[in-house]
Design an enzyme around this catalytic site. Structure first.
Site, PDB file in Angstrom:
ATOM      1  N   GLU A 190       0.811  -1.222   0.000  1.00 37.16           N
ATOM      2  CA  GLU A 190       0.000   0.000   0.000  1.00 37.16           C
ATOM      3  C   GLU A 190       0.846   1.276   0.000  1.00 37.16           C
ATOM      4  O   GLU A 190       0.877   2.026   0.978  1.00 37.16           O
ATOM      5  CB  GLU A 190      -0.963  -0.009   1.189  1.00 37.16           C
ATOM      6  CG  GLU A 190      -1.972  -1.140   1.107  1.00 37.16           C
ATOM      7  CD  GLU A 190      -3.122  -1.001   2.094  1.00 37.16           C
ATOM      8  OE1 GLU A 190      -2.921  -0.396   3.155  1.00 37.16           O
ATOM      9  OE2 GLU A 190      -4.212  -1.508   1.784  1.00 37.16           O
ATOM     10  N   GLU A 244      -6.631  -7.804  -0.484  1.00 35.90           N
ATOM     11  CA  GLU A 244      -7.179  -7.882   0.869  1.00 35.90           C
ATOM     12  C   GLU A 244      -8.682  -7.649   0.759  1.00 35.90           C
ATOM     13  O   GLU A 244      -9.123  -6.538   0.462  1.00 35.90           O
ATOM     14  CB  GLU A 244      -6.548  -6.814   1.770  1.00 35.90           C
ATOM     15  CG  GLU A 244      -5.053  -6.987   1.925  1.00 35.90           C
ATOM     16  CD  GLU A 244      -4.403  -5.906   2.766  1.00 35.90           C
ATOM     17  OE1 GLU A 244      -5.122  -5.166   3.467  1.00 35.90           O
ATOM     18  OE2 GLU A 244      -3.164  -5.786   2.702  1.00 35.90           O
TER      19      GLU A 244
HETATM   20  C1  GAL Z   1      -4.610  -2.544   4.901  1.00 41.96           C
HETATM   21  C2  GAL Z   1      -3.213  -3.112   5.081  1.00 41.96           C
HETATM   22  C3  GAL Z   1      -3.199  -4.357   5.946  1.00 41.96           C
HETATM   23  C4  GAL Z   1      -4.033  -4.130   7.146  1.00 41.96           C
HETATM   24  C5  GAL Z   1      -5.441  -3.772   6.741  1.00 41.96           C
HETATM   25  C6  GAL Z   1      -6.383  -3.577   7.914  1.00 41.96           C
HETATM   26  O1  GAL Z   1      -4.554  -1.182   4.637  1.00 41.96           O
HETATM   27  O2  GAL Z   1      -2.591  -3.400   3.859  1.00 41.96           O
HETATM   28  O3  GAL Z   1      -1.873  -4.657   6.307  1.00 41.96           O
HETATM   29  O4  GAL Z   1      -3.446  -3.127   7.897  1.00 41.96           O
HETATM   30  O5  GAL Z   1      -5.411  -2.584   6.015  1.00 41.96           O
HETATM   31  O6  GAL Z   1      -6.055  -2.452   8.679  1.00 41.96           O
END
Ligand code: GAL
Length: 684
Positions: A151, A315
């Site tokens: 990110e 994710e």
């Molecule tokens: C995303 C990140 C993850 C985790 C997730 C939940 O932004 O890539 O590592 O932090 O959010 O907070």
């Protein structure tokens, strides 16, 4: 030949952090992943201190074992380069890699993303860990690809360390060549800001009133940050491409101050996004009328699709979210996890990776729930993911090679996004209007794309659409205006809102009457304009069909200058009562519509009705508003995704027979789509 191609299958994956769990749990986790229909894991993106506990001392033993298990259980693996979380030894020894605030305070070890992108030391150290990882894992049979960093620009998207100021100076020299050109571009004669030596050039620093830079410098700052990220990412991408050409390269997340289109075009095989629809429940503007909540993620997914038509969700939200100190989010209700998975797939995701396998029992994200809870006993979220896993096996062959189909595009560009961040006269409007248009289109069941304009956009790319909505392009080059004219002459339809066409690419206003370089295309000029503040939040309009609309935030008084212009609505109040607020110019074979205000969903509905050029691609389906219609297809077949975002069942009528792709049953007549349920149809 790549070991994995995004357009060949639909697949489920999960983010896995072996370093956070005892080794004895790994194999059981993997066995249960397979039972859940999961075929891939993403690992390693925060594990730098495991991989390199002291400088130059690489330790891959634990991950080697984990990868052997993954291979044994048929799990493919994406490795993340761990550069979002440098070890404590690194930042202690090399503090020059740290990012700093505009005040010059260093941001220290203890969270993540505390480095800058410009320090040559960080370049060297990032290249070293990337190379060590790639050389070690390039022939590992489980590994299929790499995620660069994690990110880019999340957590923070501004950089004011010493190396950033220096790199900016170099960037500006490259861009402008001479101080004279720089002074001209930034209009430094205003308030005697003229630079007489390169050493005087800095990124924004504190000035009276805090941080309020020259606006043209502020725009260039965003361009510089984006270029810095891409240059930094290239260091890693080049290493992977050289040593592991059979692996794909991607990166995840859509954040500010980064041209993700350029990044993807130059360095990646496909783009990945991190989809957390539940942010919509904690970030909703209380003043917004009829918000779409989690359904609004479909607009963001459309942006992702504009970068890569088929993409990965690296994710996918798999439970309630929450850091220990912020972001307390509701738990997804039964059905929502599956619904959101299909929301991603409907919009072009072929690989959906849940975040995360199990909820962490310690650390900042102690409440960011994965599929499994701390106790690791069966739960409904795992069961729901398993259902999706099973279904994807049925859908994969037919859907994998298809892409989203749309006749309408909401148009955006980075220049206006970045300029608008600092410019309160047009900045807040772009996102607002885009969202209102999306609401109107999705509630009318008209699938839409997002299209990012840039200097290389071609007429053929525009001509894929019958209708373009370009809400408030304040910055508009003459070349882009001419391209849009050609699009309309050939039969395209375009809609603009207020504050369009009046700035050049430096952010200077043209010495032209409004709407600047769009006057020819729109056939209008503006008598004058005003922000709406104080006395009245919105002005009433009367439309040509006698309906009324509310024009909020900004009112422009339009004066048609061409005989081909029809007035579609006039203002009803104030000193401009009776004057045009909405016009449409017949130009060649198409039309250019101009609205002198910020779009509301109602205004978008009215304009759509006037245009009569697009309709739902499924007139054989009667759908209630609460159901999204998304369309994936190819030359042979179209697949209709019906997504019910409401907890209430939806009544649907099929006037022609269609096949439910999951049950293989032929459906016709009235049916019920349960709350949060999904149906994927093809015509029988
Ligand atoms: C995303 C990140 C993850 C985790 C997730 C939940 O932004 O890539 O590592 O932090 O959010 O907070």
């Amino acid at each position: 030949m790549k070991a994995f191609n995004i357009n060949e299958q639909l697949m489920l994956g999960v983010c896995y952090y072996p370093e956070q769990w005892p080794e004895e749990m790994w194999e059981d986790d993997m066995i249960r992943m397979k039972e859940t229909g999961i075929s891939l894991i993403r690992v390693g993106e925060f594990a730098w201190s495991i991989f390199e506990p002291t400088e130059g001392n690489y330790q891959f033993k634990d991950f080697d074992y984990m990868l052997r298990l993954a291979h044994k259980h048929g799990l493919k693996v994406i490795i993340g380069t761990p550069t979002a979380t440098p070890p404590a030894w690194l930042t202690e020894k090399y503090p020059e890699v740290l990012n700093a605030t505009v005040e010059g305070h260093l941001l220290h070890h203890g969270l993540r993303r505390h480095t800058n992108y410009t320090s040559t030391t960080y370049h060297r150290l990032s290249a070293a860990i990337t190379e060590a990882l790639v050389l070690h894992y390039k022939d590992n049979p489980a590994v299929v690809g790499w995620q660069l960093d994690n990110e880019f620009n999340c957590e923070i998207g501004e950089f004011y360390s010493e190396s950033d100021h220096e790199a900016f100076r170099e960037w500006v020299k490259q861009r402008y060549g001479t101080l004279e050109k720089l002074n001209d571009a930034w209009g430094t004669v205003f308030w005697s800001q003229t630079y007489s030596s390169w050493s005087q050039v800095h990124l924004p620093r504190l000035v009276p009133g805090g941080k309020q830079p020259n606006p043209h410098l502020a725009l260039d700052e965003k361009r510089f940050i984006s270029d810095s990220v891409i240059a930094y990412a290239k260091i890693q991408a080049d290493i992977i491409a050289e040593h592991a050409p059979h692996h794909f390269i991607t990166t995840n997340g859509l954040f500010g101050h980064l041209n993700s289109h350029q990044l993807t075009k130059e360095l990646l095989d496909f783009f990945s996004y991190d989809s957390y629809p539940q942010f919509s429940t904690i970030n909703t503007d209380p003043k917004e009328k009829r918000p779409l909540y989690d359904r609004s993620w479909s607009l963001t997914l459309s942006t992702v699709r504009s970068i890569s038509p088929q993409f990965c969700i690296m994710e996918q939200q798999a439970g309630p979210g929450g850091w220990v100190n912020k972001m307390d989010m509701p738990s997804p209700k039964p059905g929502q996890l599956r619904l959101w998975s299909y929301q991603s797939i409907a919009h072009g995701a072929n690989l959906v990776v849940y975040f995360r396998w199990r909820t962490a029992t310690f650390g900042q994200e102690i409440y960011w729930h994965g599929l499994n809870d701390y106790g690791n006993t069966p739960n409904r979220r795992v069961a729901e993911a398993a259902k999706v896993g099973k279904e994807l096996q049925l859908l994969s062959d037919q859907l994998a090679a298809t892409t989203y189909q749309a006749d309408v595009a909401i148009v955006r560009d980075y220049n206006n996004e970045w300029d608008g961040e600092y410019d309160v006269w047009h900045g807040p409007f772009g996102w607002k209007s885009g969202k209102e248009w999306f609401k109107a289109l999705t509630r009318k069941h008209i699938p839409s794309d997002v299209l990012y304009m840039n200097e290389e956009t071609t007429l053929a790319e525009l001509q894929r659409y019958k209708l373009l909505v370009y809400p408030h392009p304040a910055i508009m080059s003459k070349a882009t205006a001419q391209l849009l004219e050609a699009y309309v002459v050939a039969g395209g339809h375009i809609v603009f809102g207020c504050r369009s066409g009046y700035k050049d690419q430096r952010g200077h206003c043209y010495m032209l009457p409004f709407p600047g370089v769009l006057s020819t295309l729109t056939g209008i000029t503006l008598e004058e304009y005003t922000v709406l503040k104080g006395t009245r939040p919105a002005t009433t309009l009367t439309c040509s069909d006698q309906s009324t609309l509310e024009a909020a935030h900004f009112n422009e008084i339009i004066q048609p200058v061409s005989a081909t212009v029809d007035v579609l609505a006039v203002y009803d109040q104030d000193y401009y009562k009776g004057k045009p607020a909405l016009t449409q110019n017949r130009f060649g074979k198409g039309t250019a519509t101009y609205y002198g205000s910020v779009f509301s969903e109602e205004a978008a509905h009215y304009i759509l009705q006037q245009l009569d050029v697009v309709s739902t691609p499924a007139p054989w389906l009667d759908l209630p508003e609460q159901v999204e219609l998304a369309l994936r297809g190819n030359e042979e077949e179209q697949y209709y995704f019906l997504l019910n975002y409401n907890e209430q069942p939806a009544e649907i009528s099929l006037h022609e027979p269609a096949v439910d792709m999951i049950t293989n049953q032929t459906l016709q007549g009235d049916i019920i789509l349960e709350g949060y349920d999904v149906l994927i149809l093809r015509k029988a």
